[in-house]
Write a protein that holds these residues in place. Structure first.
Motif, mmCIF file in Angstrom:
data_model
loop_
_atom_site.group_PDB
_atom_site.id
_atom_site.type_symbol
_atom_site.label_atom_id
_atom_site.label_comp_id
_atom_site.label_asym_id
_atom_site.label_seq_id
_atom_site.Cartn_x
_atom_site.Cartn_y
_atom_site.Cartn_z
ATOM 1 N N SER A 197 -25.708 -4.967 -35.167
ATOM 2 C CA SER A 197 -24.763 -4.761 -34.067
ATOM 3 C C SER A 197 -24.805 -5.961 -33.122
ATOM 4 N N HIS A 198 -23.763 -6.121 -32.367
ATOM 5 C CA HIS A 198 -23.704 -7.231 -31.422
ATOM 6 C C HIS A 198 -24.860 -7.150 -30.430
ATOM 7 N N GLU A 199 -25.188 -5.916 -30.015
ATOM 8 C CA GLU A 199 -26.286 -5.722 -29.057
ATOM 9 C C GLU A 199 -27.603 -6.205 -29.657
ATOM 10 N N GLN A 200 -27.777 -5.876 -30.931
ATOM 11 C CA GLN A 200 -29.008 -6.272 -31.621
ATOM 12 C C GLN A 200 -29.096 -7.804 -31.703
ATOM 13 N N LEU B 143 -27.671 -9.960 -29.792
ATOM 14 C CA LEU B 143 -27.905 -10.463 -28.441
ATOM 15 C C LEU B 143 -29.371 -10.315 -28.043
ATOM 16 N N ALA B 144 -29.958 -9.199 -28.443
ATOM 17 C CA ALA B 144 -31.371 -8.951 -28.125
ATOM 18 C C ALA B 144 -32.251 -9.999 -28.808
#
Lengths: 143, 433
Positions: free
Chosen positions: B13-16, B18-19
């Motif tokens: 995911s994009h969040e992942q 980014l993390a």
């Protein structure tokens, strides 16, 4: 006697030669000999004209790149076999000819050849030894 | 059925993503601060310390690294690891003074090869495939990168390197190569040659090609696909960042997924250096967040392109970059070699020619040609054609030794090169790309 040849750099594309002859024509310069040494991209145009100094100034003013090259003009009998003994004499003397071409002028049974060679003194003495004469500017009507 | 080499990363995911980027960026900035005095000084000059970088949002605070920095710091100045921890160098196709030497730890090579493996799997590569690597091997990153990726996927790898077209075709036919990796121009040339040999696409076992290291057009893609009977995919990379595999095309064939777990991409205004919003056209800047030996932060690629986060049908979530549309400097890439007009100018001036010249780049027989038009001057002119020719070939030899590729010098009439009002038009690029 030394004659001044004008050597002009020409790009190998249509119209380059015409530009030179147009400039000369417009200024009343009379050409006496033309020769071209060409490569794939460019050529060197060699000219003998009636007034070399005037022609040079005009060509420079028109943006041409050129140089003046001293050459000799030799009178040879205008009949079959006229040139061969001259060249043989030079060959025997082991003289290199850089290039040679003919003048348009013919006179009293004589044809004229332009010579550019590596060793001028030797050239003249070889010719003298074989009784060959250099043409004079007066004879050719050159200034 | 989409294929991924590292599905958990490539479809994260994009969040992942980014993390990962945040965590790795913070670590990388500290690593560079501690180990690369050259860059630390640049940070200090800008008044930035590692404490200022808390996430990707702070990236813009960091100074850029440019090609000029690479030259100034050559050869060891940007290293993040001692030489004893490095196992390899690769170098750009550049030339004297412009050459870039990049260092790799074993870890760097592993990650680079992962990136190349992702590209191979994205074009349908599996361990059943026979992958012919016809990029040059050696200092150039093309051969070693794809070779390593091919091993990781488990393909039977044929390291033909570039050149020797007859042998290339022999291997393709006799060993039934299914994936071809080379420059697009060489792929086109192989295709033409096979066509001349009377081979039809169904007689050529290849199914896919990974073609990079130079710009190529959609028309060229169609040509290659038709003559070879394959799908042709683009791949992007720079020696400064590792090599091919910084980004790669997927089944959609519409832009290249950037491996964002290793490289953070930004688009900036090449004039002001300001970061541009998503979708804007500008200069591509990369921050390598996992590299140990040559950890470049905010490296200006000079390539002009756009980024897109539009959902991709292949399932990959990593941002896509468009094919580079040009460059923000005057660098030319000719036969895969970086050429700056200033290099040509210095050769001319050293040889006594004026700085009136024009560079004409074109294509003939699927290869780039480089002509340098030089105006004849009274000083360089002589009645003796032999001498002019000698000077001309001397100039060509000088250019070859400066550029690393051959150039044809064309002597032209004085004042025949168009004088422009403002900036001189030095380069005419007739290549249709």
């Amino acid at each position: 006697m030394i004659v001044h040849q004008i050597s002009i750099f020409l790009e190998n594309r249509a119209g380059q030669l015409a530009q030179v002859t147009r400039v000369l024509a417009d200024n009343g310069i009379d050409m006496r000999a033309i020769s071209i040494a060409e490569t794939t991209d460019y050529g060197v145009l060699r000219l003998i004209v009636d007034n070399a100094e005037k022609a040079t100034n005009i060509l420079l003013a028109n943006g041409f790149v050129l140089s003046m090259t001293p050459v000799h003009v030799v009178a040879v009998p205008d009949h079959a076999g006229g040139l061969a003994p001259v060249l043989e004499a030079l060959a025997e003397g082991d003289l290199d000819i850089e290039y040679m071409y003919s003048l348009f002028t013919h006179k009293e049974g004589k044809a004229y050849m332009v010579f550019r060679n590596s060793d001028e003194e030797k050239f003249i003495s070889l010719l003298e030894a074989h009784g060959v004469k250099l043409a004079t500017k007066e004879e050719l009507g050159l200034k | 059925m989409p294929n991924y080499y590292q599905p958990e990363i490539e479809t994260a995911s994009h969040e992942q993503i980014l993390a990962w980027q945040n965590e790795r960026l913070i670590k990388q900035v500290q690593h560079v601060w501690d180990n690369v005095p050259y860059y630390r000084k640049k940070m200090e000059e800008k008044g930035v310390t590692p404490a200022d970088i808390k996430s990707v949002d702070d990236l813009h605070k960091l100074p850029f690294v440019t090609k000029a920095d690479l030259r100034e710091a050559y050869p060891y100045g940007l290293m993040g690891k001692p030489l004893k921890d490095c196992v390899r160098i690769q170098s750009t196709s550049g030339t004297t003074g412009k050459r870039v030497v990049a260092f790799y730890t074993q870890h760097d090579i592993d990650l680079w090869e992962d990136c190349c493996a992702r590209a191979i799997v994205a074009v349908g590569g599996t361990k059943e495939d026979v992958c012919q690597v016809s990029y040059g091997y050696g200092l150039f990153t093309g051969g070693p990168g794809l070779n390593g990726g091919s091993h990781k996927v488990g393909c039977l790898t044929i390291p033909t390197s570039s050149g020797n077209t007859e042998r290339q075709i022999m291997f393709i036919r006799d060993l039934q190569s299914t994936i071809l990796c080379c420059t697009p121009s060489y792929a086109a040339y192989l295709g033409e040659t096979m066509k001349e040999m009377g081979l039809t696409p169904d007689q050529i076992p290849l199914k896919a090609g990974i073609f990079g290291a130079e710009a190529w057009s959609e028309e060229m893609r169609q040509d290659i696909q038709n003559t070879l009977g394959i799908k042709a995919y683009d791949i992007y990379g720079l020696t400064e960042l590792s090599g091919p595999g910084v980004s790669f095309e997927c089944s959609e064939q519409s832009g290249m997924h950037i491996n964002e777990d290793h490289f953070i991409a930004e688009i900036i205004d090449p004039e002001t250096g300001e970061v541009l919003p998503e979708g804007a056209k500008g200069e591509l800047v990369f921050t390598a967040i996992t590299k140990e030996a040559f950890p470049l932060l905010r490296y200006r690629t000079r390539d002009i392109c756009t980024l897109s986060r539009k959902k991709c049908s292949c399932g990959r979530t990593h941002v896509k970059m468009s094919k580079p549309m040009g460059r923000s400097d005057d660098m030319l890439i000719i036969r895969g070699v970086n050429v700056f007009p200033s290099q040509i100018e210095s050769v001319l001036i050293n040889a006594g020619y004026p700085a009136n010249y024009q560079i004409i780049v074109d294509r003939a027989n699927h290869s780039d040609t480089l002509d340098v038009q030089v105006e004849m001057t009274p000083e360089m002119f002589t009645d003796n054609v032999g001498v002019i020719k000698k000077r001309q070939s001397g100039l060509e030899a000088g250019l070859r030794s400066m550029l690393g590729i051959s150039a044809h010098v064309i002597l032209v009439a004085p004042k025949s090169i168009t004088r422009s009002e403002g900036k001189a038009v030095r380069v005419i690029d007739k290549r249709k790309i």
